[in-house]
Design an enzyme around this catalytic site. Sequence first.
Site, PDB file in Angstrom:
ATOM      1  N   ALA A  22     -35.589   2.804  37.771  1.00  0.00           N
ATOM      2  CA  ALA A  22     -36.661   2.000  38.569  1.00  0.00           C
ATOM      3  C   ALA A  22     -37.450   3.727  38.629  1.00  0.00           C
ATOM      4  CB  ALA A  22     -36.961   1.204  39.690  1.00  0.00           C
ATOM      5  N   CYS A  55     -25.204  -2.415  34.928  1.00  0.00           N
ATOM      6  CA  CYS A  55     -24.119  -3.712  34.520  1.00  0.00           C
ATOM      7  C   CYS A  55     -23.836  -3.328  33.776  1.00  0.00           C
ATOM      8  CB  CYS A  55     -26.244  -4.138  33.217  1.00  0.00           C
ATOM      9  SG  CYS A  55     -27.352  -4.899  34.931  1.00  0.00           S
ATOM     10  N   ARG A  82     -37.825  17.745  31.233  1.00  0.00           N
ATOM     11  CA  ARG A  82     -39.141  17.218  30.985  1.00  0.00           C
ATOM     12  C   ARG A  82     -40.078  17.602  32.396  1.00  0.00           C
ATOM     13  NH1 ARG A  82     -38.578  11.058  28.157  1.00  0.00           N
ATOM     14  NH2 ARG A  82     -37.612  11.590  26.499  1.00  0.00           N
ATOM     15  N   VAL A  92     -32.286  11.204  50.288  1.00  0.00           N
ATOM     16  CA  VAL A  92     -33.373  11.038  51.406  1.00  0.00           C
ATOM     17  C   VAL A  92     -33.147  10.371  52.687  1.00  0.00           C
ATOM     18  CG1 VAL A  92     -36.172  10.340  51.994  1.00  0.00           C
ATOM     19  CG2 VAL A  92     -35.468  11.367  49.455  1.00  0.00           C
ATOM     20  N   ASP A 297     -34.129  -2.947  42.497  1.00  0.00           N
ATOM     21  CA  ASP A 297     -33.168  -3.692  43.116  1.00  0.00           C
ATOM     22  C   ASP A 297     -34.078  -3.670  44.843  1.00  0.00           C
ATOM     23  OD1 ASP A 297     -32.289  -4.696  40.836  1.00  0.00           O
ATOM     24  OD2 ASP A 297     -29.600  -3.692  41.191  1.00  0.00           O
ATOM     25  N   ASN A 319     -36.698  -1.804  35.013  1.00  0.00           N
ATOM     26  CA  ASN A 319     -37.407  -0.799  33.988  1.00  0.00           C
ATOM     27  C   ASN A 319     -38.542  -1.289  33.968  1.00  0.00           C
ATOM     28  OD1 ASN A 319     -35.002   1.382  32.742  1.00  0.00           O
ATOM     29  ND2 ASN A 319     -33.632  -0.352  33.108  1.00  0.00           N
ATOM     30  N   TRP A 448     -31.348 -30.644  15.342  1.00  0.00           N
ATOM     31  CA  TRP A 448     -31.935 -30.664  17.058  1.00  0.00           C
ATOM     32  C   TRP A 448     -31.281 -29.537  17.619  1.00  0.00           C
ATOM     33  CZ3 TRP A 448     -36.264 -32.501  19.194  1.00  0.00           C
ATOM     34  CH2 TRP A 448     -37.150 -33.682  18.220  1.00  0.00           C
TER      35      TRP A 448
END
Length: 467
Positions: A22, A55, A82, A92, A297, A319, A448
């Site tokens: 994240a 994962c 970048r 932190v 999370d 993500n 099916w």
Amino acid sequence: MNTSGAEERSRERLVVVGGDAAGMSAASQARRLKGPDALEIVAFERGHFTSYSACGIPYWVGGDVTDRDRLIARSPEEHRARDIDLRMRTEVVEIDVEGSRVRARDLDRGTESWTAYDKLVIATGARPIRPDLPGVDATGVHGVQTLDDGQALLDTLTASEGRRAVVVGAGYIGVEMAEALINRGYEVTVVNRGKEPMSTLDPDMGRLVHMAMEGLGITMVDDAEVTALRTDDDGRVRAVATEDAEYPADVVVLGIGVRPETTLAKAAGLPLGDHGGLLTDLALRVRGHADIWAGGDCVEVLDLVSGRERHIPLGTHANKHGQIIGANVGGGYATFPGVVGTAVSKVCDLEIARTGLREKDADRAGLQYVTVTVESTSRAGYYPGAAPMTVKMLAERRTGRLLGVQIVGREGAGKRVDIAAVALTAGMTVEQMTALDLGYAPPFSPVWDPVLVAARKATAAVRRGSS
């Protein structure tokens, strides 16, 4: 320590706490939308790695993935190229909301400093549940949450002369680690406090997982509470004790689950939900704070089926959260509407999948429902390789709205849950599902599809319940 948060800055500064999915997705997306002349980005990560697939750790430990670095999507050097000021091994330790600054500690040097922010992203992830038991900190006892954890476990497995492993917990991590240890030639015992493994399933479906795991040679101990981890004179784990028995162990893996890592957020007075995760709006701003976002999370998300907040720690969500936060920080606009709770896993050749609500979730939400269970195969029954699968479906009584699906079976079973995930997101009824135009050929499905067979049976149950 520099105690001043005041700085002369010509650019807006984004501070990101957490350097995995994240956090770094948010930083990268914000950088794509705003160049370095307009936005300074500082990111803090306390570990040795960034942007990796947690994962994938069980499959690396088990040998399916042979190179650790294949789990890393982007290295610190790539992020820095970048124009992201990424500070590794820096934790932190305080968020000063009123002063718009964070206090960070260099874990190698022990020094601390304050960094001011204009916008803040909290992506602190989740922490493994580590029970307060005698011996839990012994040598040979491992949690598995980060690449550092995975490396430590591999080092223990390589050095160990014994071949007995005990996994404590039978959720996704516990089941996947049991497979990894079986693949490495260990005798594996799984000790689970629940009545069946995989509490994300209803017990009748969990029972199928139990039987399949025993068929793979895994010793299953359900409905058992671990009371202590026994150690030898050198402080190394030697057994896992319950109230009734002891299970010899040369290595122990804790697979009990995770909780949102919101210690910093709580201390800063930020709003938390019933599950301990940060509460955000649809744009993933922390509620009541215009310049603070959170994702991954450490947050709670809206369950689109029940309408309640849930904590669902998955890399797919993390993500997406990062992309949405980065778009909003970068001057765009994006929202995260919620989830239906889809997850898939496996133990050896057994595939396990679920989406939507379990029976107890529906009960908790006050819903009236019907359930059906069908037995089918992954391919046409006459086609070579057809494997059995069991599909359980929940539908709302009277309305017929799909509430949830669980699938346990062999090859070709697990990803069928995606059909139900789309139907749940669209708010379909089980009767509407019966008309879905799914792909068919004997190598892929019976005429099916098993999910549609369950939908037909659920439709009949709804009609009976409404008459």
